[in-house]
Design a protein around this motif. Structure first.
Motif, PDB file in Angstrom:
ATOM      1  N   GLY A  14      -3.974  13.941  11.477  1.00  0.00           N
ATOM      2  CA  GLY A  14      -5.046  14.006  10.455  1.00  0.00           C
ATOM      3  C   GLY A  14      -6.180  15.087  11.039  1.00  0.00           C
ATOM      4  O   GLY A  14      -6.175  15.252  12.259  1.00  0.00           O
ATOM      5  N   GLY A  40     -10.521   6.943   0.204  1.00  0.00           N
ATOM      6  CA  GLY A  40     -11.276   7.401   1.471  1.00  0.00           C
ATOM      7  C   GLY A  40     -12.311   8.463   1.110  1.00  0.00           C
ATOM      8  O   GLY A  40     -13.463   7.989   0.932  1.00  0.00           O
ATOM      9  N   ARG A  48       0.884  -1.203   0.250  1.00  0.00           N
ATOM     10  CA  ARG A  48       0.103   0.093  -0.073  1.00  0.00           C
ATOM     11  C   ARG A  48       0.865   1.101  -0.076  1.00  0.00           C
ATOM     12  O   ARG A  48       1.844   1.294   0.891  1.00  0.00           O
ATOM     13  CB  ARG A  48      -0.990  -0.054   1.110  1.00  0.00           C
ATOM     14  CG  ARG A  48      -1.958   0.851   1.561  1.00  0.00           C
ATOM     15  CD  ARG A  48      -2.717   0.343   2.620  1.00  0.00           C
ATOM     16  NE  ARG A  48      -3.502   1.648   3.097  1.00  0.00           N
ATOM     17  CZ  ARG A  48      -4.023   2.064   4.359  1.00  0.00           C
ATOM     18  NH1 ARG A  48      -3.670   0.796   5.176  1.00  0.00           N
ATOM     19  NH2 ARG A  48      -4.833   2.804   4.628  1.00  0.00           N
ATOM     20  N   SER A  57      -6.395  11.567  13.312  1.00  0.00           N
ATOM     21  CA  SER A  57      -7.186  12.740  14.009  1.00  0.00           C
ATOM     22  C   SER A  57      -7.565  12.416  15.237  1.00  0.00           C
ATOM     23  O   SER A  57      -7.399  11.316  15.877  1.00  0.00           O
ATOM     24  CB  SER A  57      -8.481  13.177  13.271  1.00  0.00           C
ATOM     25  OG  SER A  57      -9.458  11.984  13.599  1.00  0.00           O
TER      26      SER A  57
HETATM   27  P1  XMP Z   1      -8.224  10.067   0.655  1.00  0.00           P
HETATM   28  O1  XMP Z   1      -7.483  11.011  -0.157  1.00  0.00           O
HETATM   29  O2  XMP Z   1      -8.572   9.141  -0.168  1.00  0.00           O
HETATM   30  O3  XMP Z   1      -7.163   9.267   1.469  1.00  0.00           O
HETATM   31  O4  XMP Z   1      -9.243  11.008   1.666  1.00  0.00           O
HETATM   32  C1  XMP Z   1      -7.248   8.227   2.472  1.00  0.00           C
HETATM   33  C2  XMP Z   1      -6.068   7.648   2.943  1.00  0.00           C
HETATM   34  O5  XMP Z   1      -5.548   8.669   3.751  1.00  0.00           O
HETATM   35  C3  XMP Z   1      -4.863   7.989   4.901  1.00  0.00           C
HETATM   36  N1  XMP Z   1      -5.162   8.405   6.158  1.00  0.00           N
HETATM   37  C4  XMP Z   1      -4.448   9.477   6.978  1.00  0.00           C
HETATM   38  N2  XMP Z   1      -3.060   9.820   6.706  1.00  0.00           N
HETATM   39  N3  XMP Z   1      -3.605  11.214   8.879  1.00  0.00           N
HETATM   40  C5  XMP Z   1      -2.690  10.607   7.632  1.00  0.00           C
HETATM   41  O6  XMP Z   1      -1.635  11.240   7.491  1.00  0.00           O
HETATM   42  C6  XMP Z   1      -4.628  10.496   8.942  1.00  0.00           C
HETATM   43  O7  XMP Z   1      -5.264  10.752   9.875  1.00  0.00           O
HETATM   44  C7  XMP Z   1      -5.228   9.691   8.075  1.00  0.00           C
HETATM   45  N4  XMP Z   1      -6.252   8.773   8.085  1.00  0.00           N
HETATM   46  C8  XMP Z   1      -6.241   8.130   6.799  1.00  0.00           C
HETATM   47  C9  XMP Z   1      -5.102   6.522   4.659  1.00  0.00           C
HETATM   48  O8  XMP Z   1      -3.883   5.875   4.189  1.00  0.00           O
HETATM   49  C10 XMP Z   1      -6.344   6.504   3.708  1.00  0.00           C
HETATM   50  O9  XMP Z   1      -6.426   5.227   3.073  1.00  0.00           O
END
Ligand code: XMP
Length: 491
Positions: free
Chosen positions: A419, A366, A301, A395
């Motif tokens: 986050g 996401g 991933r 977050s």
């Molecule tokens: P999108 O852009 O599709 O991204 O909304 C989803 C991906 O973001 C990652 N993810 C995080 N990365 N802080 C981060 O730095 C966070 O709080 C966080 N939450 C999710 C994760 O890889 C997800 O699939």
């Protein structure tokens, strides 16, 4: 014209999807000749290269069932107890219906005091303990409850005792036909393990959607469903729960996957469950990728800080532009036949075309999915717009529920957010917009002269496909510009 990928991505810049643009190539086939069939990991094949991210505002059972039914897959998040995560997997896998409902359960002696208790379900089920249980004693229809004069009455006094059950082998079309034929408002679907429900509203809602492609099914004929785990000692027990629930693939969820903790977990899981595909990450460099490949992962991933809710790059000063990360990692992973998931930063079909062409086998999303009907949570009205909550797993709010393991946080120390919490607009059902998005992706592939993912990867590596970096002005030009909003007047 333009540059080969190897030249463009070896100049010391970190590029993201919007920074680069492909030059069109030569078309000698129709759009429908493009196949997007792919692999999520070494042994898990998909017809649609889309994956729902293991986040608690994105993937629970309804999303997992919906994604599998359109040929993709959902990875059920682990920000909950192992038992609950396993029950979400069971629910998604138990029927052939492309969604699940958030059902409400009551004990026979309970009463229903407000309409809000129904949440979005058309009925409340009655079981001995008032919890999800297949020994359903009866159900209370919302319409019956509305007619009730004394709302304090216990549910056992007026519930319907009908035990209509449809076999788990029924497809959505079969259930829809049954509802119409028997003039029912809804029908509960009960197997040995779980309860689901299909209502006339569901049938109406889904009727006009594009025909679904090939669903993702395991060898047992049930939907393919994935799940995430962390790298703590307790995750070994979690893994056992997930395997018992029939999970088809497991994602080791970490923002920086190249760690001793992850490598030890990979070795443990590979020894205990050699038949189970294991996806490692996240990684963004060839060095990280090589370490995890050596440890035995079946998929990688890719992405660090590229997600829409991520602040990792700002908080920790590490990460990489997503286009560069995908290209670099995919280049080494291809040598070992390890499929790559481009995770985060997808906000339109063009980003998907770029991720897949740069070497990814699937995209993980996401925010793109969080506003859908199938995402957990309910819509809220915000200034006349329907929105759903979407939050980063790093977050503070999500970490309070336990997801700090993803960021190798220590419960005893200060929690640092990586986050944010936000909201995304209502997008309707993934059963509708994923097929449309995939059609757009096929058109992108056609413009590139690539009729499959493999052919796109080959054209890129051989230098036939050419790219350029877009200037700021070129990016503005590539988007909608120079318009004022137009509201049609009615005369
Ligand atoms: P999108 O852009 O599709 O991204 O909304 C989803 C991906 O973001 C990652 N993810 C995080 N990365 N802080 C981060 O730095 C966070 O709080 C966080 N939450 C999710 C994760 O890889 C997800 O699939």
């Amino acid at each position: 014209d333009g540059f080969s990928a190897s030249r463009l991505f070896n100049q010391g810049y970190s590029y993201t999807y919007d920074d680069v643009i492909f030059l069109p190539h030569y078309i000698d086939f129709p759009t429908d000749a493009v196949t997007l069939s792919t692999k999520l990991s070494r042994r898990v094949a998909l017809a649609t290269p889309c994956v729902a991210s293991p986040m608690d505002t994105v993937t629970e059972s309804s999303m997992a069932a919906a994604m599998a039914s359109v040929g993709g897959i959902g990875i059920v998040h682990s920000n909950t107890t192992a038992a609950h995560q396993a029950s979400l997997i069971r629910l998604a896998k138990s029927h052939k219906i492309p969604f699940t409902h958030d059902l409400v359960f009551k004990r026979p002696s309970d009463s229903i005091l407000s309409a809000e208790e129904f949440s979005s379900a058309p009925c409340i089920f009655v079981t001995d303990l008032g919890t999800h249980d297949t020994k359903v004693l009866g159900f209370v229809k919302k319409s019956d409850w509305e007619k009730l004069s004394d709302k304090e009455t216990s549910v056992s006094k007026y519930m319907t005792k009908s035990k209509v059950m449809l076999p788990a082998s029924y497809s959505f079309e079969d259930v829809a036909g049954y509802l119409v034929k028997n003039e029912l408002e809804f029908v509960p679907l009960i197997t040995d393990e779980v309860v689901n429900l299909v209502s006339r509203d569901d049938v109406e809602r889904i009727k006009g959607f594009p025909k679904l492609g090939l669903p993702s099914l395991g060898s047992d004929g049930n939907f393919l469903v994935g799940a995430s785990i962390g790298t703590r000692e307790s995750d070994k027990e979690r893994l056992e729960h997930l395997v018992k629930a029939g999970v088809n693939v497991v994602v080791l969820d970490s923002s920086q996957g190249n760690s001793i903790y992850q490598i030890e977990m990979i070795k443990y899981a590979k020894k205990m469950y050699p038949e189970l595909d294991l996806i490692g990450g996240n990684v963004v460099t060839t060095y990280q990728a090589q370490n995890l490949i050596q440890a035995g992962v079946d998929g990688l991933r890719v992405g660090m800080g590229s997600g829409s809710i991520c602040t990792t790059q700002e908080v920790c000063a590490v990460g990489r532009g997503q286009a560069t990360a995908v290209y670099k990692v995919a280049s080494v992973a291809a040598q070992s036949d390890v499929p790559v998931i481009a995770d985060g930063g997808i906000s339109n079909s063009g980003h998907i075309v770029k991720a897949l062409t740069l070497g990814a086998s699937t995209v993980m999303m996401g925010s793109f999915l969080a506003g859908s009907t199938e995402a957990p949570g309910t819509y809220e009205d915000q200034g006349g717009r329907q929105v759903k909550k979407y939050r980063g797993m790093g977050s503070l709010e999500a970490m309070m529920k336990g997801s700090d393991a993803r960021y190798l946080g220590d419960k005893a120390k200060l929690k640092i957010a990586q986050g944010v919490v936000g909201a995304v607009a209502d997008k309707g059902s993934v059963l509708n917009f994923i097929p449309y998005t995939m059609q757009a992706v096929k058109q992108g592939f056609q413009d590139l002269g690539a009729s499959s993912l493999q052919s796109a990867h080959d054209l890129l590596r051989s230098g036939v496909l050419r790219l350029e970096v877009r200037t700021g002005a070129a990016q503005v030009e590539g988007g909608i510009h120079g318009l004022v909003s137009y509201e049609k007047k009615s005369f």
